[in-house]
Motif scaffolding. Structure first.
Motif, PDB file in Angstrom:
ATOM      1  N   GLY A 158       3.626  -1.335  -6.277  1.00 40.81           N
ATOM      2  CA  GLY A 158       2.749  -1.867  -5.234  1.00 40.81           C
ATOM      3  C   GLY A 158       2.257  -3.265  -5.564  1.00 40.81           C
TER       4      GLY A 158
ATOM      5  N   ALA B 166       1.080   4.054  -3.029  1.00 45.85           N
ATOM      6  CA  ALA B 166       0.643   5.417  -2.729  1.00 45.85           C
ATOM      7  C   ALA B 166       1.769   6.442  -2.829  1.00 45.85           C
TER       8      ALA B 166
ATOM      9  N   THR C 159       4.287   9.157  -4.056  1.00 47.66           N
ATOM     10  CA  THR C 159       4.171  10.187  -5.082  1.00 47.66           C
ATOM     11  C   THR C 159       5.452  11.011  -5.150  1.00 47.66           C
TER      12      THR C 159
ATOM     13  N   THR D 171       4.863   3.681  -9.503  1.00 47.13           N
ATOM     14  CA  THR D 171       4.693   3.297  -8.102  1.00 47.13           C
ATOM     15  C   THR D 171       3.497   2.354  -7.924  1.00 47.13           C
ATOM     16  N   SER D 172       2.444   2.555  -8.699  1.00 46.15           N
ATOM     17  CA  SER D 172       1.289   1.659  -8.596  1.00 46.15           C
ATOM     18  C   SER D 172       1.664   0.236  -9.012  1.00 46.15           C
TER      19      SER D 172
ATOM     20  N   ILE E 271       0.831  -1.207   0.000  1.00 49.90           N
ATOM     21  CA  ILE E 271       0.000   0.000   0.000  1.00 49.90           C
ATOM     22  C   ILE E 271       0.865   1.257   0.000  1.00 49.90           C
ATOM     23  N   THR E 272       1.912   1.271   0.816  1.00 50.75           N
ATOM     24  CA  THR E 272       2.783   2.449   0.907  1.00 50.75           C
ATOM     25  C   THR E 272       3.511   2.697  -0.404  1.00 50.75           C
TER      26      THR E 272
END
Length: 476
Positions: A405, A375, A377, A401-402, A371-372
């Motif tokens: 994850g 998320a 950015t 980044t997504s 999750i971190t």
């Protein structure tokens, strides 16, 4: 399930075989093999070799830039955790303290040599000469590798022979090195503190082995499965060493500078939060609001496990406190409700409760990391910070980044699969009758494997039936 049960019955019918592998033979053969393999493959890397002087001049470096000065303090802390922290944490059993500390010592020394080779072949092999080049960071990673096996030891504590422990470690190190390579190199997930690679794998590896080695008549050793006052005090020594040094564990191999700094802060805060939550939940669910020492010894460490994956991310200090808060609740409730349920209905006899301290918090840590990462950015990390934190370079330079994850979540799945699948496979092997495992009525007892002090040979554990302190004094 049916195949596992059939294999158990087959092994039980062959228990009377006279073929046994002796501990001295296994240790001598193994150490001889290590000497040969180290002679063939292991060499110093450029920072630990005498050619460092030339290397330093060629690259315009100073001696202080040698990795030893950055990593050795963390290595010392991790080393203490492995040999003192894990060892003493398992001394809570009234008659198995020698085995807890001594066999912990044995399998750690046994495993770290094999870990240097296995991890070296995957990460440190110099293809120009076919040699594995090792330095201080390799020593830290070898300790991490051993930690997974020591976690698994907690599930079978007191129920297996030392030879079985060496076999567990041999296969555990091998499986660890493979899953670590898949998660960190192929999937390119980040896991600085090893929530997935170490704790999730080690937890489910140990639980699966414990399921395979289920003993329906373990109640024959029931009188020895409890603690006494002084054994719980010794176990708290292990807890405190682990608690104090866990920030080093989670930050030991992170990037110099901000990565290490952030990992230490996040771990420090998560651990502090877990202590308060554990105390609150333990007191709430115990009679008369008292505390259970089992919870204080174990659940207070769960925050350090869960924050491991995201330790070097921008989790934020309040985020670390939240992770510790949640883990304190989940881990303590696990000891109260889940451990008895697992033994009664799932046939998993988890001596140390590693499911509550390592497996569940490890899964939570993997989820928090995913999750971190998703998320993250550029406004929070900065363009350069984002690239540096997640190693978005080379073939991974264009990863978002997504997507990172998602890969973090995939890494967690790999750790669980290797832990469960590897544990079942190794459990099959450990049920073979050649390992000399203790009888049901001799579990949780040092006497089959250690020379015992005279007083304990004369007055066995049955003295615990004397409830009165004065009666106990007269008896001895």
């Amino acid at each position: 399930m049916g195949a596992a049960q059939s294999f158990r019955e087959l092994c039980d019918r062959t228990k009377n075989t006279n073929v046994r592998l002796s501990l001295p033979a296994v240790c001598i053969v193994w150490q001889t093999a290590m000497i040969i393999l180290f002679g063939v493959f292991i060499r110093y890397n450029e920072e630990s070799d005498t050619h460092w002087v030339e290397y330093r001049k060629e690259n315009n470096l100073s001696d202080i830039q040698n990795d030893f000065y950055f990593r050795y303090p963390s290595f010392q802390d991790v080393h203490v955790m492995i040999f003192v922290g894990f060892g003493f944490l398992m001394t809570f059993l009234q008659r198995y303290s020698f085995g807890a500390v001594g066999f912990n010592f044995l399998i750690a020394a046994f495993g770290l040599q094999w870990a240097l080779l296995m991890q070296g072949w995957f990460h440190s092999l110099d293809y120009t000469d076919g040699k594995i080049k090792i330095g201080v960071e390799n020593l830290i990673n070898a300790d991490f590798c051993v930690a997974g096996c020591l976690i698994a030891y907690g599930a079978v504590l007191g129920k297996v022979s030392p030879v079985q422990l060496l076999v567990l470690t041999l296969f555990g190190i091998t499986l660890f090195a493979v899953e670590e390579y898949i998660i960190l190199d192929l999937i390119h997930a980040k896991d600085a503190g090893g929530s997935m690679v170490i704790h999730t794998f080690g937890g489910y590896y140990g639980l699966s082995i414990s399921w395979m080695l289920y003993r329906p008549n373990l109640d024959q050793s029931n009188r020895l499965q409890s603690s006494v006052y002084h054994s719980d005090v010794f176990a708290m020594i292990g807890t405190l060493f682990l608690w104090m040094f866990w920030p080093s564990f989670n930050s030991a191999i992170t990037d110099h500078g901000d990565g290490q700094h952030r990992a230490a802060i996040n771990t420090y805060l998560a651990l502090a939060s877990t202590v308060l939550t554990t105390v609150a939940v333990s007191s709430l669910f115990q009679k008369h609001g008292k505390l259970d020492m089992v919870h204080i010894q174990n659940s207070t460490l769960a925050g350090g496990v869960a924050v491991g994956t995201a330790a070097e991310f921008m989790l934020m200090p309040y985020g670390s406190l939240i992770v510790g808060f949640c883990c304190g609740i989940i881990s303590t409730l696990g000891y109260i409700f889940l451990t008895p349920f697992m033994e009664k209905y799932l046939k998993i006899q988890d001596t140390c409760g590693i499911h509550n301290l390592h497996a569940m918090p490890g899964v939570i840590g993997g989820i928090v990391g995913a999750i971190t990462a998703a998320a993250a950015t550029e406004s929070v990390y900065g363009a350069e910070g984002l690239r540096n934190t997640f190693d978005f370079e080379g073939e991974f330079a264009d990863r978002s980044t997504s997507k990172q994850g998602g890969h973090q979540a995939a890494g967690l799945c790999v750790a669980i699969c290797f832990g469960v699948g590897g544990g079942i496979l190794v459990g099959f092997i450990l049920r073979l009758p050649i390992w000399g495992d203790p009888a049901d009525d001799n579990c949780f007892n040092d006497e089959p494997y250690w020379e015992m002090p005279y007083i304990l040979r004369i007055f066995p554990a049955e003295i615990q039936q004397y409830k009165s302190i004065q009666t106990y004094k007269i008896f001895i």
